[in-house]
Design a protein around this motif. Structure first.
Motif, short mmCIF file in Angstrom:
data_model
loop_
_atom_site.label_atom_id
_atom_site.label_comp_id
_atom_site.label_asym_id
_atom_site.label_seq_id
_atom_site.Cartn_x
_atom_site.Cartn_y
_atom_site.Cartn_z
N SER A 55 0.81 -1.22 0.00
CA SER A 55 0.00 0.00 0.00
C SER A 55 0.85 1.26 0.00
CB SER A 55 -0.92 0.01 1.22
OG SER A 55 -0.18 0.14 2.42
N LEU A 56 2.10 1.16 0.47
CA LEU A 56 2.99 2.32 0.51
C LEU A 56 3.96 2.36 -0.66
CD1 LEU A 56 3.87 2.27 4.33
CD2 LEU A 56 2.25 3.79 3.17
N SER A 57 3.80 1.48 -1.62
CA SER A 57 4.73 1.41 -2.74
C SER A 57 4.21 2.19 -3.94
CB SER A 57 4.98 -0.06 -3.13
OG SER A 57 5.54 -0.78 -2.06
N PHE A 77 2.81 7.88 0.10
CA PHE A 77 1.50 7.84 0.74
C PHE A 77 0.41 8.34 -0.21
CE2 PHE A 77 4.54 8.09 4.17
CZ PHE A 77 4.04 7.21 5.11
N VAL A 78 0.66 8.24 -1.50
CA VAL A 78 -0.29 8.75 -2.48
C VAL A 78 -1.62 8.02 -2.38
CG1 VAL A 78 -0.72 9.07 -4.94
CG2 VAL A 78 1.56 9.48 -4.02
N ALA A 79 -1.58 6.72 -2.21
CA ALA A 79 -2.82 5.94 -2.15
C ALA A 79 -3.69 6.40 -0.99
CB ALA A 79 -2.50 4.45 -2.03
N GLU A 269 -1.11 7.34 -12.37
CA GLU A 269 -0.69 8.01 -11.15
C GLU A 269 -0.73 7.06 -9.95
OE1 GLU A 269 -2.95 11.50 -10.52
OE2 GLU A 269 -2.73 12.23 -12.58
N LEU A 270 -1.63 6.13 -9.97
CA LEU A 270 -1.80 5.19 -8.87
C LEU A 270 -1.82 3.77 -9.41
CD1 LEU A 270 -4.51 6.68 -6.48
CD2 LEU A 270 -2.12 6.29 -5.97
N SER A 271 -1.42 2.86 -8.55
CA SER A 271 -1.56 1.44 -8.87
C SER A 271 -2.84 0.92 -8.22
CB SER A 271 -0.35 0.66 -8.35
OG SER A 271 -0.57 -0.74 -8.47
N GLN A 276 -6.04 -1.09 -3.37
CA GLN A 276 -6.69 -2.21 -2.70
C GLN A 276 -6.05 -2.49 -1.34
OE1 GLN A 276 -6.52 -5.52 -5.38
NE2 GLN A 276 -7.60 -4.45 -7.02
N MET A 277 -4.72 -2.51 -1.29
CA MET A 277 -4.03 -2.78 -0.04
C MET A 277 -4.25 -1.65 0.97
SD MET A 277 -2.70 -5.74 -0.56
CE MET A 277 -4.06 -6.10 -1.69
N ALA A 278 -4.32 -0.41 0.49
CA ALA A 278 -4.55 0.72 1.38
C ALA A 278 -5.92 0.64 2.03
CB ALA A 278 -4.39 2.03 0.61
N VAL A 279 -6.92 0.24 1.26
CA VAL A 279 -8.26 0.09 1.83
C VAL A 279 -8.28 -1.03 2.86
CG1 VAL A 279 -10.67 -0.39 1.31
CG2 VAL A 279 -9.34 1.02 -0.23
#
Length: 309
Positions: A55-57, A77-79, A269-271, A276-279
């Protein structure tokens, strides 16, 4: 003089012999237990580590790793910034927090009142009510009658549909009842002599003496409401009303990207995997933060509540 060896008189301060299962373990046994505990901790923490690191990658790091990331690199920390900047995920998190707070408060109020009434042997019809509650643990109407009942009550597309059908757990009521029955009857009788009513006794005497079991049952209800997703999938049709768990399912299954994130994922801009991992981290964080504060009450609350009475 006799040839018999002199018998030693046991000292009054000598420790009594311990049974075999309480003997001090050997170094090999301690090493084996430590190894098993270490492997168990790794089996639990390693997947969590992968989820957090992914999530932090950045998108480049995830693409280089071919998916899940194990070694942190290019931390960003974009996600989380995108998820918390507004939109469906933020709204879903607020919905989950509100449902958890209101549902836990309502469930605890009803469970405590019911358990206290059932713990008093002189209460009206407490045996029959207890038998009815026990019967619901073994027999239930089923999913379709429950759905029809919620529909007939006009609770569709309502947050009450996420609280009322699962508001009460008979198991939790029985645990509370067992703990309340272990409180000294003389203490309650003395309060009655002083003119205290049942609600005053419950608030001033019973609940302060039952902090351990109340903390444990509160955590059970809170985790249940926070993790619930099935009722929302049945009774909510409005996407704006969905709680966090249902939005997380949509993200993991790639059914629908939250508003504001879909375009960011398409433009690179985002993966999508990082989102998904951030949520998932956001869904696990409240439970992980609250559990250590209630952990010390688990043994006392569950064992005492289950054994007494």
């Amino acid at each position: 003089m006799t040839d018999e060896p002199a018998r030693r008189t046991p000292s009054r301060w000598a420790a009594p012999p311990r049974p075999v299962w309480e003997e001090k373990p050997s170094r090999t046994g301690l090493a084996g237990k430590g190894l098993v505990l270490l492997l168990a901790c790794l089996a639990i923490l390693f997947p969590l580590w992968i989820v957090v690191v992914t999530s932090l990658s950045s998108r480049r790091t995830i693409d280089e790793a071919g998916g899940l990331v194990m070694i942190p690199k290019d931390i960003t920390f974009v996600a989380y910034q995108e998820l918390l900047s507004g939109g469906q995920v933020t709204r879903a998190a607020l919905v989950s927090i509100g449902i958890t707070l209101v549902g836990t408060l309502f469930s605890m109020a009803v469970s405590v009142l019911c358990a206290y009434g059932l713990s008093r042997s002189g209460s009206l019809g407490h045996r029959w009510i207890l038998m009815v509650l026990l019967a619901t643990m073994f027999f239930s109407a089923g999913l379709i009658p429950t759905y029809l009942l919620v529909q007939s009550l006009g609770l569709m597309d309502s947050y009450l549909a996420l609280i009322l059908p699962s508001a009460i757990s008979v198991f939790n009521i029985l645990v509370l009842r067992g703990f309340f029955m272990g409180i000294s009857p003389e203490l309650i009788d003395s309060a009655r002599i002083d003119g205290a009513g049942d609600l005053r006794i419950l608030w001033r005497i019973v609940l302060p003496l039952s902090r351990a079991v109340v903390a444990v049952i509160t955590l059970f209800y809170a985790v249940g409401y926070w993790s619930a997703w099935f009722n929302a999938s049945l009774y909510l049709n409005d996407q704006d009303m969905l709680p966090l768990q249902n939005v997380m399912i949509q993200l993991v299954q790639k059914q629908e990207a939250p508003v504001g994130l879909g375009q960011a994922i398409k433009t690179g801009e985002l993966s999508g995997l990082a989102v998904q991992m951030a949520v998932m981290v956001m869904a696990l964080l409240p439970v992980a933060v609250l559990s250590p504060f209630v952990q010390r009450h688990f043994k006392k609350g569950m064992l005492t509540g289950a054994v007494k009475g």
